[in-house]
Design a protein around this motif. Structure first.
Motif, PDB file in Angstrom:
ATOM      1  N   SER A   1       0.472  -1.564  -0.246  1.00  0.00           N
ATOM      2  CA  SER A   1       0.222  -0.012   0.301  1.00  0.00           C
ATOM      3  C   SER A   1       0.940   1.668   0.196  1.00  0.00           C
ATOM      4  O   SER A   1       0.419   1.956  -0.788  1.00  0.00           O
ATOM      5  CB  SER A   1      -1.124   0.196   1.378  1.00  0.00           C
ATOM      6  OG  SER A   1      -2.087  -1.218   1.155  1.00  0.00           O
ATOM      7  N   ALA A   2       1.872   1.566   0.981  1.00  0.00           N
ATOM      8  CA  ALA A   2       3.230   2.373   0.662  1.00  0.00           C
ATOM      9  C   ALA A   2       3.171   2.770  -0.560  1.00  0.00           C
ATOM     10  O   ALA A   2       3.345   3.430  -1.146  1.00  0.00           O
ATOM     11  CB  ALA A   2       4.011   2.372   2.043  1.00  0.00           C
ATOM     12  N   LEU A   3       3.918   1.650  -0.749  1.00  0.00           N
ATOM     13  CA  LEU A   3       4.351   1.650  -2.543  1.00  0.00           C
ATOM     14  C   LEU A   3       3.269   2.227  -3.723  1.00  0.00           C
ATOM     15  O   LEU A   3       3.735   2.975  -4.010  1.00  0.00           O
ATOM     16  CB  LEU A   3       4.613   0.513  -3.079  1.00  0.00           C
ATOM     17  CG  LEU A   3       5.699   0.032  -4.451  1.00  0.00           C
ATOM     18  CD1 LEU A   3       6.982   1.042  -4.593  1.00  0.00           C
ATOM     19  CD2 LEU A   3       5.802  -1.300  -4.718  1.00  0.00           C
ATOM     20  N   THR A   4       2.718   1.632  -3.095  1.00  0.00           N
ATOM     21  CA  THR A   4       0.618   2.261  -4.238  1.00  0.00           C
ATOM     22  C   THR A   4       0.987   3.171  -4.286  1.00  0.00           C
ATOM     23  O   THR A   4       1.168   3.867  -5.653  1.00  0.00           O
ATOM     24  CB  THR A   4      -0.255   1.714  -4.055  1.00  0.00           C
ATOM     25  OG1 THR A   4      -0.019   0.005  -3.846  1.00  0.00           O
ATOM     26  CG2 THR A   4      -1.199   2.182  -5.356  1.00  0.00           C
ATOM     27  N   PHE A   5       1.074   3.735  -2.839  1.00  0.00           N
ATOM     28  CA  PHE A   5       0.689   5.581  -3.014  1.00  0.00           C
ATOM     29  C   PHE A   5       1.841   6.241  -3.109  1.00  0.00           C
ATOM     30  O   PHE A   5       1.592   7.765  -4.200  1.00  0.00           O
ATOM     31  CB  PHE A   5       0.487   5.785  -1.240  1.00  0.00           C
ATOM     32  CG  PHE A   5       0.361   7.464  -0.883  1.00  0.00           C
ATOM     33  CD1 PHE A   5      -0.809   8.089  -1.251  1.00  0.00           C
ATOM     34  CD2 PHE A   5       1.557   7.583  -0.210  1.00  0.00           C
ATOM     35  CE1 PHE A   5      -1.158   9.705  -0.814  1.00  0.00           C
ATOM     36  CE2 PHE A   5       1.170   9.683  -0.372  1.00  0.00           C
ATOM     37  CZ  PHE A   5      -0.002  10.207  -0.371  1.00  0.00           C
ATOM     38  N   LEU A   6       2.752   5.997  -3.044  1.00  0.00           N
ATOM     39  CA  LEU A   6       4.146   6.421  -3.201  1.00  0.00           C
ATOM     40  C   LEU A   6       4.415   6.906  -4.931  1.00  0.00           C
ATOM     41  O   LEU A   6       4.655   7.828  -5.660  1.00  0.00           O
ATOM     42  CB  LEU A   6       5.557   5.950  -2.903  1.00  0.00           C
ATOM     43  CG  LEU A   6       6.970   6.620  -3.593  1.00  0.00           C
ATOM     44  CD1 LEU A   6       7.177   8.011  -2.424  1.00  0.00           C
ATOM     45  CD2 LEU A   6       7.767   5.781  -2.692  1.00  0.00           C
ATOM     46  N   ILE A   7       3.945   5.505  -5.972  1.00  0.00           N
ATOM     47  CA  ILE A   7       3.944   5.461  -7.533  1.00  0.00           C
ATOM     48  C   ILE A   7       2.988   6.686  -7.995  1.00  0.00           C
ATOM     49  O   ILE A   7       2.920   7.032  -8.666  1.00  0.00           O
ATOM     50  CB  ILE A   7       3.741   4.480  -7.414  1.00  0.00           C
ATOM     51  CG1 ILE A   7       5.288   3.472  -7.438  1.00  0.00           C
ATOM     52  CG2 ILE A   7       3.303   4.267  -9.217  1.00  0.00           C
ATOM     53  CD1 ILE A   7       5.409   1.482  -7.378  1.00  0.00           C
ATOM     54  N   TYR A   8       1.448   6.464  -7.138  1.00  0.00           N
ATOM     55  CA  TYR A   8       1.015   7.312  -7.765  1.00  0.00           C
ATOM     56  C   TYR A   8       1.386   9.078  -7.281  1.00  0.00           C
ATOM     57  O   TYR A   8       0.900   9.805  -8.300  1.00  0.00           O
ATOM     58  CB  TYR A   8      -0.404   6.820  -6.454  1.00  0.00           C
ATOM     59  CG  TYR A   8      -1.667   8.469  -6.593  1.00  0.00           C
ATOM     60  CD1 TYR A   8      -1.846   8.585  -7.465  1.00  0.00           C
ATOM     61  CD2 TYR A   8      -2.211   8.750  -5.418  1.00  0.00           C
ATOM     62  CE1 TYR A   8      -3.319   9.749  -7.401  1.00  0.00           C
ATOM     63  CE2 TYR A   8      -2.979  10.409  -6.061  1.00  0.00           C
ATOM     64  CZ  TYR A   8      -3.650  10.355  -6.566  1.00  0.00           C
ATOM     65  OH  TYR A   8      -4.053  10.806  -7.050  1.00  0.00           O
TER      66      TYR A   8
END
Length: 343
Positions: free
Chosen positions: A201-208
């Motif tokens: 989830s943290a990676l998803t938010f970072l990429i978004y």
């Protein structure tokens, strides 16, 4: 805006978010969220326009309602358990109420109605702040307490957010509203694995975030506010049009671009944990959003403005160059997919 006021507001927004990421006390987290909300309001209301005032009012009421709900739930939990620790909040009903309030702060469905209106009333860069930076605080609290949150609530909200974000963007012509619905969709992807794998989830938010920043900077640089404006962007800057095109495709989540990585990891994790039905629903619900992004890319590449227009054409205007880091971010969000095994 007065430089001193701008510095105070920026410092308050930054420090309140950083303090939330480091605190373990509910009262401290609530106080920082209130400081964050109060600091954001002058930024939204800066343009002297009724839409900006309306957006500020909606933002204030929604955030205050969510913060009041969190304070109520945590106070009742402290009365029952004598405990103010975020990570040790184990009461089921308390966590359900707090989760719903945090979803309202993040504009996850079904509490998403305020975000498109607020985004449309704010400036382009203020909207970027609301869609990215302002989600850090509630996301951090959800990650800290992820062992005690209700999986059913989060999965239901994730599927609904992806569906609402895609369907809501179908009828939009304003870029800021469209990006707000895009934010709702990505919030759904983030919530899907926040209890199962917070690191994904943290990676998803970072990429978004890293994908959205160059898109907004390019739109702000080229003074693009509607889909119709995107059709004339090639007359002023073909290179910006190409960068924007590929970055939007990355935001869509199409392989082999970087935006495909979080969706790939999320769906893989959910199927591994036998959540095949939920993963299938999420993948199917993202199809309307795919159509929205395809419409944007069509407007960018395959349309030409009418030559009979009496309005001032964009090729007559001088265009400022975008910051270098936005181009670098866009390049990263296009080419980083091969690094996903290392992540």
């Amino acid at each position: 805006m007065n430089p001193m006021s701008l510095m105070t507001i920026t410092t308050s927004i930054t420090m309140s978010t950083i303090l939330i990421t480091t605190t373990s006390h509910w009262l401290m987290a609530w106080a920082c969220m209130e400081i964050n909300t109060l600091s954001m309001m002058p930024m939204i209301s800066k343009p002297h326009h009724p839409r900006a005032t309306e957006a500020t009012t909606k933002y204030f009421l929604t955030q205050t309602l969510a913060s009041t709900t969190i304070l109520f739930a945590t106070t009742m939990n402290a009365l029952n358990t004598s405990n103010w620790e975020i990570s040790l909040t184990t009461e089921t009903m308390t966590m359900k109420i707090i989760t719903l309030a945090l979803m309202m702060k993040m504009a996850a469905a079904p509490f998403h109605f305020w975000l498109p209106e607020v985004a449309q009333g704010a400036t382009m860069l203020t909207t970027l702040t609301i869609l990215t930076w302002q989600k850090i605080a509630p996301l951090t609290i959800l990650m800290i307490s992820h062992n005690n949150t209700n999986l059913t609530i989060l999965n239901s909200s994730a599927i609904l957010s992806i569906l609402v974000g895609g369907l809501g963007g179908l009828n939009q012509t304003q870029i800021r509203k469209l990006m707000a619905f895009s934010s709702i969709t990505h919030t759904g992807w983030i919530l899907a694995t926040i209890t199962l794998a917070p690191n994904i989830s943290a990676l998803t938010f970072l990429i978004y975030t890293m994908t959205t920043i160059p898109i907004f900077i390019i739109l702000n640089t080229s003074s693009t506010t509607t889909i119709k404006d995107m059709g004339t962007m090639w007359t002023t800057s073909p290179h910006l049009t190409l960068i924007l095109l590929v970055t939007i495709l990355s935001l869509t989540g199409l392989p082999p671009l970087t935006g495909f990585m979080p969706k790939w990891l999320i769906l893989n994790k959910m199927t591994t944990l036998n959540l095949t039905t939920e993963a299938t629903l999420m993948a199917m619900s993202s199809l309307p959003g795919l159509y929205v992004y395809m419409r944007l890319t069509y407007m960018l590449t395959m349309t030409m403005p009418p030559h009979t227009s009496t309005s001032q054409m964009k090729w007559r205007m001088t265009l400022k160059k975008p910051p270098l880091f936005s181009t670098m971010l866009a390049t990263m969000m296009i080419l980083l997919l091969p690094l996903s095994p290392n992540m």
